[in-house]
Scaffold this active site. Sequence first.
Site, PDB file in Angstrom:
ATOM      1  N   HIS A  54      18.118   7.742  -1.146  1.00 49.46           N
ATOM      2  CA  HIS A  54      16.652   7.621  -1.230  1.00 49.46           C
ATOM      3  C   HIS A  54      16.047   7.246  -0.002  1.00 49.46           C
ATOM      4  O   HIS A  54      16.911   7.088   0.844  1.00 49.46           O
ATOM      5  CB  HIS A  54      16.207   6.561  -2.573  1.00 49.46           C
ATOM      6  CG  HIS A  54      16.490   5.210  -2.194  1.00 49.46           C
ATOM      7  ND1 HIS A  54      17.797   4.679  -1.885  1.00 49.46           N
ATOM      8  CD2 HIS A  54      15.759   4.176  -1.911  1.00 49.46           C
ATOM      9  CE1 HIS A  54      17.885   3.453  -1.797  1.00 49.46           C
ATOM     10  NE2 HIS A  54      16.474   3.212  -1.755  1.00 49.46           N
ATOM     11  N   HIS A  56      14.273   5.193   1.400  1.00 46.04           N
ATOM     12  CA  HIS A  56      13.966   3.667   1.935  1.00 46.04           C
ATOM     13  C   HIS A  56      14.657   3.517   3.489  1.00 46.04           C
ATOM     14  O   HIS A  56      15.709   3.902   3.225  1.00 46.04           O
ATOM     15  CB  HIS A  56      14.344   2.539   0.979  1.00 46.04           C
ATOM     16  CG  HIS A  56      13.249   2.323  -0.320  1.00 46.04           C
ATOM     17  ND1 HIS A  56      13.668   1.637  -1.362  1.00 46.04           N
ATOM     18  CD2 HIS A  56      11.935   2.766  -0.089  1.00 46.04           C
ATOM     19  CE1 HIS A  56      12.450   1.773  -2.029  1.00 46.04           C
ATOM     20  NE2 HIS A  56      11.718   2.187  -1.686  1.00 46.04           N
ATOM     21  N   ASP A  58      16.000   0.874   4.782  1.00 48.14           N
ATOM     22  CA  ASP A  58      17.355   0.230   4.453  1.00 48.14           C
ATOM     23  C   ASP A  58      18.362   1.148   4.254  1.00 48.14           C
ATOM     24  O   ASP A  58      19.544   0.589   3.899  1.00 48.14           O
ATOM     25  CB  ASP A  58      17.279  -1.154   3.824  1.00 48.14           C
ATOM     26  CG  ASP A  58      16.874  -0.858   2.492  1.00 48.14           C
ATOM     27  OD1 ASP A  58      16.173  -0.195   1.767  1.00 48.14           O
ATOM     28  OD2 ASP A  58      17.518  -1.521   1.600  1.00 48.14           O
ATOM     29  N   HIS A  59      17.940   2.399   4.100  1.00 46.53           N
ATOM     30  CA  HIS A  59      19.083   3.337   3.434  1.00 46.53           C
ATOM     31  C   HIS A  59      19.209   4.474   4.684  1.00 46.53           C
ATOM     32  O   HIS A  59      20.470   5.095   4.933  1.00 46.53           O
ATOM     33  CB  HIS A  59      19.137   4.045   2.107  1.00 46.53           C
ATOM     34  CG  HIS A  59      19.336   2.790   1.167  1.00 46.53           C
ATOM     35  ND1 HIS A  59      20.296   2.539   0.642  1.00 46.53           N
ATOM     36  CD2 HIS A  59      18.174   1.918   0.838  1.00 46.53           C
ATOM     37  CE1 HIS A  59      19.974   1.457  -0.349  1.00 46.53           C
ATOM     38  NE2 HIS A  59      18.825   0.948  -0.180  1.00 46.53           N
ATOM     39  N   HIS A 113      13.856   3.732  -9.327  1.00 41.71           N
ATOM     40  CA  HIS A 113      13.627   2.760  -8.107  1.00 41.71           C
ATOM     41  C   HIS A 113      12.872   3.758  -7.292  1.00 41.71           C
ATOM     42  O   HIS A 113      11.736   2.919  -6.765  1.00 41.71           O
ATOM     43  CB  HIS A 113      14.917   2.793  -7.367  1.00 41.71           C
ATOM     44  CG  HIS A 113      15.057   1.895  -6.152  1.00 41.71           C
ATOM     45  ND1 HIS A 113      14.490   0.722  -6.304  1.00 41.71           N
ATOM     46  CD2 HIS A 113      15.121   1.941  -5.022  1.00 41.71           C
ATOM     47  CE1 HIS A 113      14.685   0.137  -4.862  1.00 41.71           C
ATOM     48  NE2 HIS A 113      14.672   1.051  -4.103  1.00 41.71           N
ATOM     49  N   ASP A 134      20.260   2.531  -4.834  1.00 45.94           N
ATOM     50  CA  ASP A 134      19.556   1.156  -5.439  1.00 45.94           C
ATOM     51  C   ASP A 134      19.205   1.710  -6.714  1.00 45.94           C
ATOM     52  O   ASP A 134      18.286   1.031  -7.453  1.00 45.94           O
ATOM     53  CB  ASP A 134      18.134   0.901  -4.704  1.00 45.94           C
ATOM     54  CG  ASP A 134      18.616   0.447  -3.273  1.00 45.94           C
ATOM     55  OD1 ASP A 134      19.702   0.008  -2.926  1.00 45.94           O
ATOM     56  OD2 ASP A 134      17.626   0.075  -2.668  1.00 45.94           O
ATOM     57  N   HIS A 172      23.582  -1.842  -2.185  1.00 44.50           N
ATOM     58  CA  HIS A 172      23.818  -3.437  -1.872  1.00 44.50           C
ATOM     59  C   HIS A 172      24.668  -4.417  -2.276  1.00 44.50           C
ATOM     60  O   HIS A 172      25.043  -4.146  -3.567  1.00 44.50           O
ATOM     61  CB  HIS A 172      22.300  -4.055  -2.228  1.00 44.50           C
ATOM     62  CG  HIS A 172      21.219  -3.440  -1.452  1.00 44.50           C
ATOM     63  ND1 HIS A 172      20.693  -4.011  -0.313  1.00 44.50           N
ATOM     64  CD2 HIS A 172      20.373  -2.624  -1.805  1.00 44.50           C
ATOM     65  CE1 HIS A 172      19.509  -3.305  -0.050  1.00 44.50           C
ATOM     66  NE2 HIS A 172      19.276  -2.299  -0.679  1.00 44.50           N
TER      67      HIS A 172
HETATM   68 FE    FE Z   1      17.633  -0.784  -0.535  1.00 44.45          FE
HETATM   69 ZN    ZN Z   2      15.774   0.871  -2.037  1.00 41.92          ZN
END
Ligand code: FE
Ligand code: ZN
Length: 258
Positions: A54, A56, A58-59, A113, A134, A172
């Site tokens: 996805h 985001h 942090d990915h 998400h 996520d 995560h």
């Molecule tokens: Fe994340």
């Molecule tokens: Zn995410």
Amino acid sequence: MPVIPIACLSDNYAYLLVCPETKQAAIVDPAEPGPVLRALARETASVAAILCTHHHHDHVGGNQEVALTLGVLRIYGHESDKGRIPSQTHGLRDGDTFEIGKLKVSVLHVPGHTTGAVAYVVTGDGDPAVFTGDTLFVAGCGRLFECQPPAMQESLQKLARLDGRTRVYCGHEYTESNLKFAAHVEPLNHAITEARIHTAALRKNGKPTVPSTIENELCYNPFLRTHSPEIRSSLGIPVNASSEDALGAIRKAKDNYR
Ligand code: FE
Ligand code: ZN
């Protein structure tokens, strides 16, 4: 099949997936370039693709630098995430398939998400693997940022229907806190107690709690257990409430749980 978790940022996992026969590889969710490139330097693998679950940061934060450094020409994400995933080259739909060496990757669209969330199911060498980002965590699920509970419920059920032996690699390391909540809402579920003991031992030694399996998730993950009478009575969810409504209530309780 060989899957190497790469710890990134504070609690993210990127993954290196390698076809054992051809040594062709894919990187799933390169959150940041440093740890990913260092992990690769230790392996004999040639990276053919980046798989994004996805949009985001942090990915996908490492997409550009990893792609430039390694000359990766295929960067996958859902078609609706084009423009949100840096350097994306391929737009995917539910049911699409492609190859990494001799491994087969099947795409599941799993909105919840985010609207463009996808999971990658990999088969072709031993037990299958699924990269869930996520959407499905070990003992939990992602927050509903862009969708409503019915979408997440349907997406989680798609994952729940995979072969029970499928190994679950999520985005995560949230397992300890997820299991704490699971125990809070379903205190008599012995599978949760066992998973907490196992998890505590792994974390004490600095080890990741991934992979889990679909079979295990069905035993203790409250978001796959919306039917559980104990969870329903803990949270005051009526016995005749739909699974979508139950999921929404469990998600809300988790959002507010400390
Ligand atoms: Fe994340
Ligand atoms: Zn995410």
